[in-house]
Design a protein around this motif. Structure first.
Motif, PDB file in Angstrom:
ATOM      1  N   GLN A 102      29.034  43.912  35.812  1.00  0.00           N
ATOM      2  CA  GLN A 102      29.462  44.159  37.192  1.00  0.00           C
ATOM      3  C   GLN A 102      29.582  42.793  37.857  1.00  0.00           C
ATOM      4  N   TRP A 103      30.755  42.192  37.690  1.00  0.00           N
ATOM      5  CA  TRP A 103      30.950  40.801  38.086  1.00  0.00           C
ATOM      6  C   TRP A 103      30.866  40.617  39.607  1.00  0.00           C
ATOM      7  N   THR A 104      30.427  39.432  40.018  1.00  0.00           N
ATOM      8  CA  THR A 104      30.514  39.027  41.422  1.00  0.00           C
ATOM      9  C   THR A 104      31.940  38.587  41.715  1.00  0.00           C
ATOM     10  N   VAL A 105      32.497  39.078  42.822  1.00  0.00           N
ATOM     11  CA  VAL A 105      33.880  38.782  43.212  1.00  0.00           C
ATOM     12  C   VAL A 105      33.867  38.098  44.572  1.00  0.00           C
ATOM     13  N   GLN A 106      34.669  37.054  44.726  1.00  0.00           N
ATOM     14  CA  GLN A 106      34.623  36.235  45.933  1.00  0.00           C
ATOM     15  C   GLN A 106      36.025  35.962  46.480  1.00  0.00           C
ATOM     16  N   VAL A 163      41.244  35.206  45.010  1.00  0.00           N
ATOM     17  CA  VAL A 163      40.072  36.010  44.682  1.00  0.00           C
ATOM     18  C   VAL A 163      39.529  35.474  43.360  1.00  0.00           C
ATOM     19  N   MET A 164      38.239  35.221  43.328  1.00  0.00           N
ATOM     20  CA  MET A 164      37.609  34.606  42.161  1.00  0.00           C
ATOM     21  C   MET A 164      36.531  35.523  41.614  1.00  0.00           C
ATOM     22  N   VAL A 165      36.489  35.669  40.287  1.00  0.00           N
ATOM     23  CA  VAL A 165      35.455  36.430  39.597  1.00  0.00           C
ATOM     24  C   VAL A 165      34.539  35.431  38.899  1.00  0.00           C
ATOM     25  N   LEU A 166      33.262  35.434  39.255  1.00  0.00           N
ATOM     26  CA  LEU A 166      32.304  34.479  38.698  1.00  0.00           C
ATOM     27  C   LEU A 166      31.761  35.020  37.384  1.00  0.00           C
ATOM     28  N   LEU A 167      31.907  34.241  36.316  1.00  0.00           N
ATOM     29  CA  LEU A 167      31.659  34.743  34.972  1.00  0.00           C
ATOM     30  C   LEU A 167      30.324  34.315  34.380  1.00  0.00           C
ATOM     31  N   GLY A 168      29.530  33.525  35.097  1.00  0.00           N
ATOM     32  CA  GLY A 168      28.255  33.102  34.538  1.00  0.00           C
ATOM     33  C   GLY A 168      28.455  32.189  33.340  1.00  0.00           C
ATOM     34  N   ASP A 169      27.597  32.321  32.340  1.00  0.00           N
ATOM     35  CA  ASP A 169      27.674  31.457  31.154  1.00  0.00           C
ATOM     36  C   ASP A 169      27.592  32.260  29.861  1.00  0.00           C
ATOM     37  N   GLU A 170      28.142  33.458  29.853  1.00  0.00           N
ATOM     38  CA  GLU A 170      27.961  34.327  28.690  1.00  0.00           C
ATOM     39  C   GLU A 170      29.192  34.443  27.804  1.00  0.00           C
ATOM     40  N   ALA A 171      30.321  33.858  28.208  1.00  0.00           N
ATOM     41  CA  ALA A 171      31.543  33.965  27.407  1.00  0.00           C
ATOM     42  C   ALA A 171      32.061  32.572  27.097  1.00  0.00           C
ATOM     43  N   MET A 173      33.561  35.626  51.597  1.00  0.00           N
ATOM     44  CA  MET A 173      32.888  36.916  51.423  1.00  0.00           C
ATOM     45  C   MET A 173      32.745  37.219  49.936  1.00  0.00           C
ATOM     46  N   ASN A 174      31.580  37.771  49.558  1.00  0.00           N
ATOM     47  CA  ASN A 174      31.304  38.146  48.175  1.00  0.00           C
ATOM     48  C   ASN A 174      31.011  39.632  48.084  1.00  0.00           C
TER      49      ASN A 174
END
Length: 308
Positions: free
Chosen positions: A80-84, A90-98, A190-191
Motif C-alpha cells: 500500500q504505497w505512499t502517494v504524494q 504525483v509520486m509513489v514512494l517505493l522504499g528500498d525493496e525493489a 499532500m500525502n
C-alpha cells in the motif's frame, strides 16, 4: 537604522528576485500571478547539451547485443504505497525493496520512486516521443546506482530511469488504487496511502514484453536537469482507460488555491545532438519500418527458401 533600511529594501525587492529559483511548466507560467521559471529558463544543467527527453527515431537506432533482459527483484511484492502530490507531479514512494540488474546496466540499481507526466490530450502527455509521436502519459521508475565506499556520485549513469509510454485503451484495474488516491492529494505537499495492495509488476506490461527497449544517456527532465541518467525507454505501452488518464488532470492541482489544474507537466523535446540511441538485442523485431514493408521482406525470404 542600517538594519531597518536593509529590511525595507528586502521587502521592496521585486518578486522575481525572491522567486527566481522556482521552476514551473509552461502551462503554469501563463495564468500564474507569481513569477516562475518556465522550461527555456530552467537553471542548473538544464541548458547543457546532453538533455532529456528526446525524440527516438527508431530507424536510426543502433542494435546493441549487450542490451539483454532485465532481472527484476522485489517488483512482485505488493504494497500500500505512499502517494504524494509534490507540486509538479504525483509520486509513489517505493522504499528500498525493489531493484534491477541486467539490461546492459553496470551494476544493481535500487528503485526509489515512480512518477508520471500527462496531458488532457491523448497525444500530448509523454515526454519522450517515438518518430515524433507523443502518447497520453509517460511513467518513470527512478532507480539509484548502488555504490561502494568509493563510488562516484557524479557518474553519467548514477540514476537509471525505466520509462513507459501510456496510451488510451481498456480500463486497467491494477492502476485503479493509484487513480483513486488522487482525490486525497489535490494540493501540493499532500500525502496519502493507496487503499489497495499493488506491486510494480501490476503496473507494467507483461514481463515477456519488456525485452524490447531503447537506451541512451541523458538527464533528469526537471531542474536541475543533472546529466547522470541512463535511460531505458520501453517500446510496449501501458494501457489505461481515457477516464483514468483524465483523472490526473482533473483531481490534481499545481497550487494550494486549486486554481491551476496539474496537466501538461511535460518538458519540451531536447536535441539529441551527437548522441546515439541504442535498441535492445533481445529476440523480436522493433518496428522501425512500416508493417507492409516488413511483411513483404518476410514473404520474399520465404519465397527464396521454397525455390532452393
Amino acid at each position: 537604522m542600517r538594519l531597518l533600511l536593509a529590511l525595507l529594501a528586502l521587502a521592496a525587492a521585486p518578486p522575481r528576485a525572491r522567486a527566481a529559483s522556482h521552476w514551473c511548466y509552461q502551462i503554469q507560467a501563463k495564468p500564474s500571478n507569481y513569477t516562475c521559471l518556465e522550461p527555456d529558463k530552467w537553471e542548473g544543467s538544464c541548458q547543457n547539451n546532453r538533455q532529456s527527453p528526446v525524440n527516438i527515431v527508431t530507424a536510426k537506432t543502433q542494435l546493441d547485443p549487450n542490451l539483454g533482459r532485465f532481472s527484476f527483484s522485489g517488483y512482485d511484492r505488493k504494497h500500500q504505497w505512499t502517494v504524494q502530490n509534490n507540486g509538479h507531479t504525483v509520486m509513489v514512494l517505493l522504499g528500498d525493496e525493489a531493484s534491477i540488474t541486467g539490461g546492459g546496466l553496470s551494476t544493481r540499481y535500487q528503485a526509489k520512486q515512480l512518477h508520471l507526466h500527462w496531458s488532457r490530450a491523448m497525444d500530448r502527455g509523454s515526454e519522450h516521443t517515438f518518430n515524433g509521436e507523443r502518447f497520453a502519459m509517460e511513467m518513470h521508475i527512478v532507480h539509484e546506482k548502488e555504490k561502494g565506499p568509493s563510488g562516484n556520485q557524479f557518474a553519467e549513469d548514477e540514476i537509471a530511469v525505466l520509462a513507459f509510454m501510456v496510451e488510451d485503451g481498456s480500463k486497467n484495474v491494477n492502476f485503479q488504487p493509484l487513480v483513486e488516491a488522487l482525490s486525497d492529494i489535490p494540493r501540493p505537499n499532500m500525502n496519502t496511502t493507496m487503499k489497495g495492495n499493488v506491486s510494480l509488476f501490476d503496473l507494467l506490461p507483461k514481463e515477456e514484453r519488456l525485452r524490447q527497449y531503447f537506451r541512451y544517456l541523458g538527464s533528469l527532465t526537471t531542474p536541475t536537469c543533472d546529466e547522470k541518467v541512463v535511460w531505458t525507454v520501453f517500446q510496449e505501452p501501458i494501457q489505461l482507460h481515457r477516464d483514468q488518464i483524465l483523472a490526473f488532470s482533473q483531481k490534481l492541482f499545481y497550487d494550494h488555491e486549486q486554481r491551476v489544474n496539474m496537466t501538461d507537466n511535460v518538458r519540451p523535446e531536447q536535441s539529441l545532438g551527437q548522441r546515439q540511441v541504442f535498441r535492445s538485442g533481445a529476440p523480436g523485431l522493433l518496428l522501425s519500418q512500416p508493417l507492409p514493408t516488413l511483411l513483404a521482406s518476410a514473404l520474399a525470404c520465404l519465397t527464396v527458401g521454397f525455390l532452393r
